[in-house]
Design an enzyme around this catalytic site. Structure first.
Site, PDB file in Angstrom:
ATOM      1  N   PRO A  17       0.852  -1.191   0.000  1.00 49.10           N
ATOM      2  CA  PRO A  17       0.000   0.000   0.000  1.00 49.10           C
ATOM      3  C   PRO A  17       0.889   1.242   0.000  1.00 49.10           C
ATOM      4  CG  PRO A  17       0.331  -0.711   2.260  1.00 49.10           C
ATOM      5  CD  PRO A  17       1.151  -1.647   1.379  1.00 49.10           C
ATOM      6  N   ALA A  29      -4.769   4.991   3.938  1.00 52.49           N
ATOM      7  CA  ALA A  29      -4.078   3.946   3.174  1.00 52.49           C
ATOM      8  C   ALA A  29      -5.066   3.095   2.402  1.00 52.49           C
ATOM      9  CB  ALA A  29      -3.270   3.067   4.113  1.00 52.49           C
ATOM     10  N   ASN A  30      -4.553   2.351   1.436  1.00 53.30           N
ATOM     11  CA  ASN A  30      -5.315   1.310   0.774  1.00 53.30           C
ATOM     12  C   ASN A  30      -4.997  -0.018   1.451  1.00 53.30           C
ATOM     13  OD1 ASN A  30      -6.115   3.202  -1.119  1.00 53.30           O
ATOM     14  ND2 ASN A  30      -5.672   1.862  -2.850  1.00 53.30           N
ATOM     15  N   ARG A  31      -5.880  -0.972   1.326  1.00 53.54           N
ATOM     16  CA  ARG A  31      -5.586  -2.314   1.848  1.00 53.54           C
ATOM     17  C   ARG A  31      -4.661  -3.032   0.874  1.00 53.54           C
ATOM     18  NH1 ARG A  31     -10.765  -5.699   3.421  1.00 53.54           N
ATOM     19  NH2 ARG A  31      -9.179  -7.072   4.251  1.00 53.54           N
ATOM     20  N   VAL A  96      -1.761   1.926  -4.655  1.00 53.55           N
ATOM     21  CA  VAL A  96      -1.421   3.315  -4.353  1.00 53.55           C
ATOM     22  C   VAL A  96      -2.689   4.058  -3.910  1.00 53.55           C
ATOM     23  CG1 VAL A  96      -0.432   5.428  -5.311  1.00 53.55           C
ATOM     24  CG2 VAL A  96       0.372   3.201  -6.135  1.00 53.55           C
TER      25      VAL A  96
END
Ligand code: C5P
Length: 219
Positions: A17, A29-31, A96
């Site tokens: 991430p 954040a992204n997982r 991202v």
């Protein structure tokens, strides 16, 4: 050459991430576990490539023979990727974050008053699209697409819009996130391959095999 089909090639991989700091203790954040990207970096190194792995924050060991560059944010990842080019092949697996906060606070935001703070977001650079448009565009550029519906259609569009050669698309509405298996569609120019569910390691091995075949055909 049989066993090291990517010998002499530089392969750039992004994984994990990105973390977009809000203040010193909080982030957006992204997982992403980073497992799929790390498996791809490992498979490329095993195939004889020189591998640069630009990784967001993950809890994974660096695969053998891989040069790893750790980054936090999308902007840092964009810089690290630019500096890692040129490459023969780039495989952008990182999840991202699309946005970051516009105003990073250098001090921890306090829980004072009744109303929670409003976050104003701003767009992050699209690293994959900018690599596609750069003078240093790798000969083979591969993106990933995590979708929760219309997987192949969205991936076809993404392939065109971002100017990449292949898209590896997966449906993440199930248990792909953090798990060890993946089920993907490989979207190439004018065709789609559906790969049955397999481990992320096997997806990596198979993808790197295809990369080797593609480079030898074009050579
Ligand atoms: O547009 P979307 O985020 O779905 O595209 C996914 C693909 O683009 C992945 O390969 C991902 O690594 C890449 N990407 C990127 N920079 C961004 C967003 C996505 O490199 N800011």
């Amino acid at each position: 050459v049989e066993h090291r089909p990517l010998y002499g090639k530089h392969v750039l991989v992004t994984a994990g991430p990105t973390h977009e700091p809000i203040d010193p203790v909080r982030y957006l954040a992204n997982r992403s576990s980073g497992k799929q990207g790390f498996a791809i970096a490992a498979a490329a190194a095993a195939a004889g490539a020189k591998v640069t792995l630009v990784s967001g924050p993950v809890h994974l060991r660096t695969p053998l023979g891989v040069e790893r560059i750790d980054v936090e944010s999308a902007q840092d990842m964009a810089t690290a990727v630019r500096e890692a080019l040129p490459a023969d092949v780039a495989i952008m697996v990182a999840a991202v974050a699309d946005w970051r906060t516009r105003d990073y606070k250098g001090e921890k935001i306090k829980k004072r008053g009744s109303a929670p703070p409003a976050l104003v977001l701003t767009e992050n650079p699209d690293i994959l699209a900018s690599v596609a448009a750069s003078a240093n565009r790798p000969e083979l550029l591969i993106g990933f697409a995590a979708e929760t519906g219309d997987v192949v259609d969205n991936a076809r569009k993404k392939r065109k819009n971002k100017g990449v050669d292949w898209i590896v698309a997966n449906d993440v509405s199930g248990e792909v996130m953090g798990g060890s298996d993946n089920e993907v569609h490989l979207v190439l120019e004018g065709m789609v391959e559906h790969w049955e569910q397999m481990t992320k390691q096997d997806v990596a091995t198979r993808l790197i095999e295809k990369v080797g075949e593609k480079l030898s055909v074009d050579a």
